[in-house]
Design an enzyme around this catalytic site. Structure first.
Site, PDB file in Angstrom:
ATOM      1  N   HIS A 241      29.602  22.764 -29.751  1.00 16.12           N
ATOM      2  CA  HIS A 241      30.719  24.334 -29.763  1.00 16.12           C
ATOM      3  C   HIS A 241      29.538  25.350 -30.954  1.00 16.12           C
ATOM      4  O   HIS A 241      28.988  25.115 -31.653  1.00 16.12           O
ATOM      5  CB  HIS A 241      31.961  23.228 -30.755  1.00 16.12           C
ATOM      6  N   ARG A 296      32.085  26.155 -25.780  1.00 15.95           N
ATOM      7  CA  ARG A 296      31.808  25.531 -25.012  1.00 15.95           C
ATOM      8  C   ARG A 296      31.420  24.772 -23.751  1.00 15.95           C
ATOM      9  O   ARG A 296      31.842  26.420 -23.442  1.00 15.95           O
ATOM     10  CB  ARG A 296      33.019  24.381 -25.862  1.00 15.95           C
ATOM     11  N   LYS A 299      34.483  25.940 -20.115  1.00 16.60           N
ATOM     12  CA  LYS A 299      35.006  27.181 -21.543  1.00 16.60           C
ATOM     13  C   LYS A 299      34.764  28.261 -20.973  1.00 16.60           C
ATOM     14  O   LYS A 299      34.143  28.459 -20.910  1.00 16.60           O
ATOM     15  CB  LYS A 299      35.092  27.385 -22.698  1.00 16.60           C
ATOM     16  N   ASP A 302      35.121  34.355 -24.170  1.00 16.26           N
ATOM     17  CA  ASP A 302      35.835  34.359 -25.950  1.00 16.26           C
ATOM     18  C   ASP A 302      35.037  35.279 -26.826  1.00 16.26           C
ATOM     19  O   ASP A 302      33.538  35.276 -27.365  1.00 16.26           O
ATOM     20  CB  ASP A 302      36.182  33.446 -27.054  1.00 16.26           C
ATOM     21  N   CYS A 304      35.049  36.207 -30.055  1.00 14.77           N
ATOM     22  CA  CYS A 304      34.288  35.558 -31.685  1.00 14.77           C
ATOM     23  C   CYS A 304      32.881  34.973 -31.187  1.00 14.77           C
ATOM     24  O   CYS A 304      32.508  34.900 -32.059  1.00 14.77           O
ATOM     25  CB  CYS A 304      35.328  34.840 -31.898  1.00 14.77           C
ATOM     26  N   TYR A 305      32.736  34.745 -30.570  1.00 12.56           N
ATOM     27  CA  TYR A 305      31.205  34.030 -29.841  1.00 12.56           C
ATOM     28  C   TYR A 305      29.784  35.200 -30.024  1.00 12.56           C
ATOM     29  O   TYR A 305      28.827  34.626 -29.454  1.00 12.56           O
ATOM     30  CB  TYR A 305      31.299  32.925 -28.966  1.00 12.56           C
ATOM     31  N   ASP A 373      40.422  37.437 -28.825  1.00 17.02           N
ATOM     32  CA  ASP A 373      39.253  37.433 -27.643  1.00 17.02           C
ATOM     33  C   ASP A 373      39.068  37.896 -26.567  1.00 17.02           C
ATOM     34  O   ASP A 373      37.685  37.845 -26.044  1.00 17.02           O
ATOM     35  CB  ASP A 373      40.062  36.019 -27.492  1.00 17.02           C
ATOM     36  N   ASP A 380      43.565  41.215 -33.937  1.00 17.96           N
ATOM     37  CA  ASP A 380      43.140  40.225 -34.717  1.00 17.96           C
ATOM     38  C   ASP A 380      42.414  40.122 -35.272  1.00 17.96           C
ATOM     39  O   ASP A 380      41.111  40.733 -35.467  1.00 17.96           O
ATOM     40  CB  ASP A 380      43.535  38.089 -34.955  1.00 17.96           C
ATOM     41  N   HIS A 383      39.322  38.134 -35.220  1.00 17.96           N
ATOM     42  CA  HIS A 383      38.151  38.490 -33.422  1.00 17.96           C
ATOM     43  C   HIS A 383      37.744  40.088 -34.391  1.00 17.96           C
ATOM     44  O   HIS A 383      36.856  40.099 -33.316  1.00 17.96           O
ATOM     45  CB  HIS A 383      39.107  38.408 -31.988  1.00 17.96           C
TER      46      HIS A 383
END
Length: 484
Positions: A241, A296, A299, A302, A304-305, A373, A380, A383
């Site tokens: 992850h 991941r 997936k 996103d 945040c990654y 995201d 938010d 993020h």
């Protein structure tokens, strides 16, 4: 402009393939007509989003985050810092007073007033204090009870080198990262605290190359005394992850001075960097995914990654992994980059820094302010920070500088009452030798899109990192050369 190819699949429709197709359809609508001219960063709108949350309070949906109050403040304050905005003294003091209300009487910080101490909000509270705090009465720094905090940390340590995140809670490698950052910033490092931690980190690496949240230790019973921890098996618990991988790799980087001080005869834990690098690279999305990162395998991308995965490449470069944007500064940069020069980074073959910026600017920004995201998700605080931090990591080459380390060594003052002086000095030097390579920043689009560089390990600006560490280590840090 031709449309990019859809992601291939085996024509067997599942919920996963449906989500992927739907996401690609939405992202196509955010694909810029000119890849080199993405949407500009709407700084004013993002600042208004953050100020509204800070001054007026969070919307009612944030009630589920009551145990994450230090995180909400840290995400907000560090977002300001990355965008180059400072708080006025009055709001700084309000923030300090709020943070200190979270300190637990038995050490560490909880998620809110009166809540149990926990490693994760302790990290967030200390990092927030690094941004707004100061020495002296009411400044927060000298109000931290480091002695009780250390005892709290030690009470969470397990025999296999892992840490519980709180009393009666679970083991999580994110807690290890949060603890290590805190003890580095506050000058609380001891061999007792670090013993066994490298082996635990190593045991969390999965067959894919990334890291899971924890591992399962096995022990051999002894006729007398406690059981002996077995080197193997120590299987990781769960899949690789992005968040666990960043925390594991950043922890590994922080542990390098400690490992270097170990006796050569001792067998040192090691990571499989080949599989790790391969996994990280494969987490970057394709052109139709605008180059964003996923956390991941199989997936969705996103925002945040952008930090949790995109931020790993600077960490790898500090460990000597070739190609993950790194250099030493014993010589001048061979290329004086112009603002309008084409992208020619040597690490583009590993990960596409321009594409990551494109994802954040075109898909990560919410029209009403804040970052997200991906569309059509709302913005938010979480993020917002990690999109901005990821944007920073894609723009700047921040590396461990031997020249900077030499300058800090020359100013080092040994404390007569200090214990573990060698470890203390080594970790101080390692933490503060990160330097931005001049002339190599790559800003996609307008210069207004530029973020401040952030510390690849701590996710604080270098100014805030140096300020709090200089205070707690009682050192004078040499000034950095002025940019020309």
């Amino acid at each position: 402009m031709s449309q990019p190819r859809r992601s291939p699949h085996d024509s067997y429709e599942t919920e996963t393939t449906d989500h992927q197709t739907e996401t690609e359809t939405i992202l196509l609508k955010h694909l810029p007509l000119n890849p080199d001219l993405p949407s500009p960063l709407q700084k004013d709108a993002h600042l208004q989003f953050l100020v509204r949350n800070l001054i007026q309070g969070f919307p009612s949906r944030y009630i589920s985050q009551d145990a994450s109050q230090p995180w909400l403040l840290y995400w907000t304050l560090q977002s300001f810092s990355v965008m180059g905005v400072a708080l006025d003294p009055n709001n700084k003091q309000k923030a300090i007073d709020t943070i200190m209300a979270w300190q637990h009487p038995d050490g560490g910080f909880g998620g809110g007033p009166g809540q149990a101490a926990h490693l994760l909000p302790t990290y967030a509270a200390v990092c927030a204090l690094a941004i707004v705090g100061r020495p002296g009465p009411g400044g927060g720094w000298d109000q931290i009870d480091r002695e009780k905090m250390y005892k709290f940390f030690l009470s969470l340590k397990q025999s296999d080198g892992a840490f519980l995140v709180a009393h009666h809670a679970e083991v999580d490698v994110r807690g290890t990262y949060c603890l290590l950052v805190t003890v580095h910033l506050l000058n609380m490092l001891t061999p007792e605290l670090l013993e066994g931690v490298p082996a635990f980190i190593m045991s969390c690496q999965t067959y894919e190359g990334g890291f899971s949240s924890a591992s399962q230790p096995y022990f051999s019973p002894e006729p007398e005394g406690p059981p002996t921890l077995l080197d193997s098996p120590r299987p990781p618990l769960g899949e690789a992850h992005g968040g666990y991988t960043f925390c594991s790799l950043a922890s590994w980087v922080m542990l390098q001075p400690y490992l270097a001080l170990q006796k050569p005869s001792l067998q040192r834990p090691s990571l499989n960097f080949k599989t790790l690098l391969r996994w990280l690279v494969q987490m970057q999305g394709s052109e139709i995914e605008l180059g964003g990162f996923k956390g991941r395998t199989n997936k969705l991308v996103d925002g945040c990654y952008s930090w949790w995965v995109g931020g790993c490449f600077a960490l790898l470069s500090s460990l000597g992994i070739v190609g993950a944007h790194s250099r030493d500064d014993n010589h001048e940069s061979s290329t004086a980059h112009q603002e309008d020069e084409a992208w020619d980074d040597i690490d583009d073959s590993l990960w596409d820094r321009a594409a990551l910026q494109r994802y954040i600017l075109c898909a990560g920004q919410h029209p009403a302010g804040g970052l997200r995201d991906k569309p059509p998700k709302p913005a938010d605080s979480y993020h917002t920070l990690y999109c901005l931090a990821g944007l920073s990591s894609a723009q700047h080459n921040v590396f461990l500088s031997s020249t900077r380390q030499d300058a800090i060594v020359r100013c080092w003052k040994t404390s007569p009452e200090s214990t573990h002086e060698q470890l203390r000095q080594a970790c101080f030097l390692h933490s503060l030798s990160w330097t931005e390579e001049e002339g190599t920043s790559r800003i996609l689009g307008a210069q207004n899109n530029r973020m401040n560089a952030t510390h690849p390990v701590f996710n604080l600006t270098m100014t805030h990192t140096e300020g709090i560490m200089a205070h707690f280590y009682k050192q004078t840090i040499p000034s950095r050369p002025k940019k020309t």
